[in-house]
Scaffold this active site. Structure first.
Site, short mmCIF file in Angstrom:
data_model
loop_
_atom_site.label_atom_id
_atom_site.label_comp_id
_atom_site.label_asym_id
_atom_site.label_seq_id
_atom_site.Cartn_x
_atom_site.Cartn_y
_atom_site.Cartn_z
N SER A 12 7.13 -71.32 47.19
CA SER A 12 6.69 -72.57 47.83
C SER A 12 5.25 -72.88 47.47
O SER A 12 4.34 -72.07 47.72
CB SER A 12 6.78 -72.43 49.35
OG SER A 12 8.10 -72.58 49.76
N HIS B 164 8.82 -77.38 46.04
CA HIS B 164 9.70 -76.84 45.00
C HIS B 164 10.16 -77.99 44.13
O HIS B 164 10.72 -78.97 44.64
CB HIS B 164 10.92 -76.15 45.61
CG HIS B 164 10.60 -74.87 46.30
ND1 HIS B 164 10.78 -73.64 45.71
CD2 HIS B 164 10.10 -74.63 47.52
CE1 HIS B 164 10.39 -72.70 46.55
NE2 HIS B 164 9.97 -73.27 47.66
N HIS C 132 17.39 -71.90 48.15
CA HIS C 132 17.47 -71.02 49.32
C HIS C 132 18.83 -71.20 49.97
O HIS C 132 19.32 -72.34 50.07
CB HIS C 132 16.40 -71.39 50.36
CG HIS C 132 15.00 -71.46 49.82
ND1 HIS C 132 14.50 -72.58 49.20
CD2 HIS C 132 13.99 -70.54 49.84
CE1 HIS C 132 13.24 -72.35 48.84
NE2 HIS C 132 12.90 -71.13 49.21
N TYR D 172 19.47 -71.39 53.03
CA TYR D 172 19.40 -72.30 54.19
C TYR D 172 19.51 -73.77 53.77
O TYR D 172 19.78 -74.64 54.61
CB TYR D 172 18.13 -72.08 55.02
CG TYR D 172 16.82 -72.42 54.33
CD1 TYR D 172 16.41 -73.72 54.12
CD2 TYR D 172 15.97 -71.40 53.90
CE1 TYR D 172 15.21 -74.04 53.49
CE2 TYR D 172 14.77 -71.69 53.27
CZ TYR D 172 14.40 -73.01 53.06
OH TYR D 172 13.23 -73.31 52.42
N GLU D 173 19.31 -74.06 52.48
CA GLU D 173 19.49 -75.45 52.01
C GLU D 173 20.97 -75.80 51.91
O GLU D 173 21.32 -76.96 51.63
CB GLU D 173 18.86 -75.63 50.62
CG GLU D 173 17.36 -75.46 50.57
CD GLU D 173 16.86 -75.51 49.14
OE1 GLU D 173 16.78 -76.60 48.57
OE2 GLU D 173 16.55 -74.42 48.59
N ALA E 166 6.10 -67.47 49.25
CA ALA E 166 5.19 -67.59 50.39
C ALA E 166 5.82 -66.80 51.54
O ALA E 166 7.04 -66.84 51.70
CB ALA E 166 5.04 -69.06 50.78
N MET F 242 12.01 -66.23 53.42
CA MET F 242 13.39 -66.76 53.42
C MET F 242 14.00 -66.82 52.03
O MET F 242 14.89 -67.63 51.78
CB MET F 242 13.40 -68.16 54.04
CG MET F 242 12.80 -68.25 55.42
SD MET F 242 12.79 -69.95 56.00
CE MET F 242 11.65 -69.83 57.38
N SER F 243 13.50 -65.99 51.12
CA SER F 243 14.02 -66.09 49.73
C SER F 243 13.97 -64.72 49.08
O SER F 243 13.99 -63.70 49.75
CB SER F 243 13.13 -67.07 48.94
OG SER F 243 11.83 -66.52 48.76
N ASN G 245 0.63 -67.25 56.48
CA ASN G 245 0.47 -67.39 57.94
C ASN G 245 0.71 -66.03 58.59
O ASN G 245 1.28 -65.13 57.97
CB ASN G 245 1.48 -68.40 58.48
CG ASN G 245 2.91 -68.01 58.15
OD1 ASN G 245 3.35 -68.17 57.01
ND2 ASN G 245 3.62 -67.49 59.11
N HIS H 243 5.74 -75.60 57.68
CA HIS H 243 5.84 -75.56 56.22
C HIS H 243 4.62 -76.23 55.58
O HIS H 243 4.18 -75.83 54.49
CB HIS H 243 7.15 -76.21 55.76
CG HIS H 243 7.43 -76.00 54.30
ND1 HIS H 243 7.55 -74.74 53.72
CD2 HIS H 243 7.60 -76.87 53.27
CE1 HIS H 243 7.77 -74.87 52.43
NE2 HIS H 243 7.81 -76.15 52.13
#
Ligand SMILES: O=P(O)(O)O[C@@H]1C[C@H](O)[C@@H](CO)O1
Length: 307
Positions: free
Chosen positions: A31, A62, A87, A89-90, A117, A221-222, A245, A279
């Site tokens: 990201s 992306h 990902h 989740y997409e 990230a 998440m990846s 973060n 995000h």
């Protein structure tokens, strides 16, 4: 049925000089990190929409493009970079998520550098630190969301793929040696374990503490499905996570009961607020640190020339 690898190679061979069509190193940009392509020269950009088997990335930060080019002086090292990943989740299947990795292996890639990230679970990791991943914890993988479920993707692939040394030691050494050569400060690069979660929800504080207690340093998440496919293909893997973060903060657990009781005896407790990530924040830190990540990745690749 057409072979998507064959049709992609046929269309790429019309657009790329032979040297670029045989990349040695693959890069996956996380990201906000697509600027990694800026260290490539003689670049040829190929949108995913021109290739079979590739999905479209729908996440801000992306793109949906492959960049072919050379890294380093002289002859340079031929590389292919994914500017944008997929990902789960997409809504992408794990076979779509991992297809580009298998395609890179088919093109001849030997070393794969994956960036992402991630949120810090280890409170000693400052925002902006790059973490060289040496292991992972992947609850989705352990509970049935594994890209290797189903028949082996080819007869040359093992049924049971070991992940005990999934993260290449020589590439991790190259990362730290390059950081030293670039005179990055000692705390700009750390080592750690990546926890993969499916997303797209960010972690609750209890989930963050749970993953930290399990031994993870960062969460994202990846990456893990890509690592699994890469190891299935026999690629050497390096993963660099940029901490964007904080997820777990020391003494961040707030008990309302304790707070009210302390208030009643006139000793109010000051506790840090649990951070809320977005995000947008992830992309801002990505942008701030993109230059360091780019130089590090380019330096690592240049160092592989003689390896
Ligand atoms: O593709 P990466 O892993 O770099 O992206 C991270 C994880 C989520 O996609 C997103 C959350 O902000 O950033």
């Amino acid at each position: 049925m057409t072979d998507p690898f064959a049709s992609n190679i046929e269309s790429l061979s019309k657009r790329l000089p032979p040297r670029l069509l045989a990349p040695r190193v693959g890069i996956v940009c996380g990201s906000g990190l697509s600027n990694l392509a800026e260290s490539l020269r003689d670049v040829v950009l190929v949108p995913y929409s021109d290739l079979e088997g590739f999905g479209r990335s729908t996440v801000p930060g992306h793109k949906s493009t492959l960049a072919f080019g050379l890294v380093g002086d002289g002859e340079g090292v031929p590389v292919v970079a994914m500017l944008g990943r997929f990902h789960p989740y997409e809504g992408h299947s794990l076979s779509t998520v991992t297809y580009p990795i298998r395609f890179m292996a088919h093109l001849g890639v030997k070393d794969l550098i994956i960036t992402n990230a991630a949120g810090a679970l280890n409170p000693s990791l400052a925002v902006g630190t790059i973490v060289v991943i040496h292991d992972h914890i992947a609850l989705p993988l352990m509970t049935g969301l594994n890209p290797l479920l189903g028949p082996p993707t080819s007869a040359k692939h093992e049924r049971f793929v070991p992940l005990s040394s999934a993260y290449s030691r020589p590439l991790r050494l190259a990362a730290f040696r390059t950081a030293h050569a670039l005179q990055l400060s000692s705390d700009s690069l750390a080592e750690g374990t990546y926890a993969w979660v499916s997303g797209p929800t960010y972690e609750t504080p209890a989930e963050g503490r749970f993953l930290r207690a399990a031994g993870a340093d960062v969460v994202g998440m990846s990456t893990v499905p890509e690592v699994v496919a890469a190891r299935d293909e026999g690629l050497n893997v390096l993963v660099l996570s940029l901490v964007t973060n904080k997820v777990v903060i020391p003494d961040g657990y707030r008990s309302i009961k304790e707070e009210v009781e302390a208030e009643l005896i006139g000793r109010p407790i000051e506790r840090p607020q649990t951070p809320t990530v977005s995000h947008e924040e992830v992309l801002i830190v990505g942008k701030q640190k993109a230059g360091v990540m780019k130089d590090l990745v380019a330096g690592i690749i240049a160092s592989l020339r003689n390896a």
